[in-house]
Design a protein around this motif. Structure first.
Motif, PDB file in Angstrom:
ATOM      1  N   GLY A  12       1.388  -0.977  -0.431  1.00 63.99           N
ATOM      2  CA  GLY A  12       0.018   0.411   0.105  1.00 63.99           C
ATOM      3  C   GLY A  12       0.972   1.162   0.184  1.00 63.99           C
ATOM      4  O   GLY A  12       0.174   2.604  -0.128  1.00 63.99           O
ATOM      5  N   GLN A  13       2.218   1.631   0.295  1.00 63.48           N
ATOM      6  CA  GLN A  13       2.922   2.309  -0.442  1.00 63.48           C
ATOM      7  C   GLN A  13       3.492   2.229  -1.579  1.00 63.48           C
ATOM      8  O   GLN A  13       3.071   1.134  -1.570  1.00 63.48           O
ATOM      9  CB  GLN A  13       3.958   2.467   0.936  1.00 63.48           C
ATOM     10  CG  GLN A  13       3.747   2.141   2.270  1.00 63.48           C
ATOM     11  CD  GLN A  13       3.468   3.147   2.737  1.00 63.48           C
ATOM     12  OE1 GLN A  13       3.620   4.845   2.812  1.00 63.48           O
ATOM     13  NE2 GLN A  13       1.961   2.652   3.720  1.00 63.48           N
ATOM     14  N   VAL A  14       3.873   3.749  -1.675  1.00 65.58           N
ATOM     15  CA  VAL A  14       4.469   3.890  -3.204  1.00 65.58           C
ATOM     16  C   VAL A  14       5.965   4.441  -2.564  1.00 65.58           C
ATOM     17  O   VAL A  14       6.171   5.039  -1.816  1.00 65.58           O
ATOM     18  CB  VAL A  14       3.950   4.858  -4.002  1.00 65.58           C
ATOM     19  CG1 VAL A  14       4.635   5.794  -4.759  1.00 65.58           C
ATOM     20  CG2 VAL A  14       2.168   4.470  -4.136  1.00 65.58           C
ATOM     21  N   SER A  15       6.941   3.647  -3.680  1.00 71.04           N
ATOM     22  CA  SER A  15       8.715   4.610  -3.729  1.00 71.04           C
ATOM     23  C   SER A  15       8.944   5.010  -4.510  1.00 71.04           C
ATOM     24  O   SER A  15       8.701   4.849  -5.711  1.00 71.04           O
ATOM     25  CB  SER A  15       9.557   3.216  -3.351  1.00 71.04           C
ATOM     26  OG  SER A  15       8.822   2.974  -1.782  1.00 71.04           O
ATOM     27  N   LEU A  16       9.402   6.257  -4.854  1.00 78.24           N
ATOM     28  CA  LEU A  16      10.539   6.720  -5.838  1.00 78.24           C
ATOM     29  C   LEU A  16      11.830   6.576  -5.067  1.00 78.24           C
ATOM     30  O   LEU A  16      12.266   7.247  -3.988  1.00 78.24           O
ATOM     31  CB  LEU A  16       9.966   8.423  -5.536  1.00 78.24           C
ATOM     32  CG  LEU A  16      10.385   9.013  -7.016  1.00 78.24           C
ATOM     33  CD1 LEU A  16      10.426   8.670  -8.364  1.00 78.24           C
ATOM     34  CD2 LEU A  16      10.424  10.610  -7.155  1.00 78.24           C
ATOM     35  N   VAL A  17      12.811   5.529  -5.676  1.00 80.95           N
ATOM     36  CA  VAL A  17      13.905   5.671  -6.047  1.00 80.95           C
ATOM     37  C   VAL A  17      14.228   6.666  -7.145  1.00 80.95           C
ATOM     38  O   VAL A  17      14.209   5.750  -8.398  1.00 80.95           O
ATOM     39  CB  VAL A  17      13.880   3.930  -6.754  1.00 80.95           C
ATOM     40  CG1 VAL A  17      15.617   3.774  -6.079  1.00 80.95           C
ATOM     41  CG2 VAL A  17      13.389   3.412  -5.516  1.00 80.95           C
ATOM     42  N   THR A  18      15.449   7.245  -7.124  1.00 71.90           N
ATOM     43  CA  THR A  18      16.337   7.854  -7.771  1.00 71.90           C
ATOM     44  C   THR A  18      16.995   6.892  -8.075  1.00 71.90           C
ATOM     45  O   THR A  18      17.804   6.127  -7.415  1.00 71.90           O
ATOM     46  CB  THR A  18      16.615   9.155  -7.779  1.00 71.90           C
ATOM     47  OG1 THR A  18      17.443   9.674  -6.422  1.00 71.90           O
ATOM     48  CG2 THR A  18      15.474  10.201  -7.411  1.00 71.90           C
TER      49      THR A  18
END
Length: 62
Positions: A12-18
């Protein structure tokens, strides 16, 4: 996978990976997706990342 972590830890979580299209960033994106997160990966080589993404929850952003 890291031993002892629940496979739905980040459900249910959103992650942004640069830097998520290669190397350590791609491994991080795969790990987070494996733990249930919806992952958006950004990087310099998006075409390569689409082919190598191991989870359907990893979305490569151009």
């Amino acid at each position: 996978m890291i031993t002892g972590l629940s496979p739905d830890l980040f459900s249910g979580q959103v992650s942004l990976v640069t830097g998520g299209t290669s190397g350590i960033g791609a491994a991080t994106a795969d790990l987070l997706a494996g733990l249930g997160a919806e992952v958006y990966a950004l990087g310099l080589r998006p075409a390569d990342a689409r082919e190598s993404a191991r989870h359907k929850r990893v979305h490569v952003v151009e």
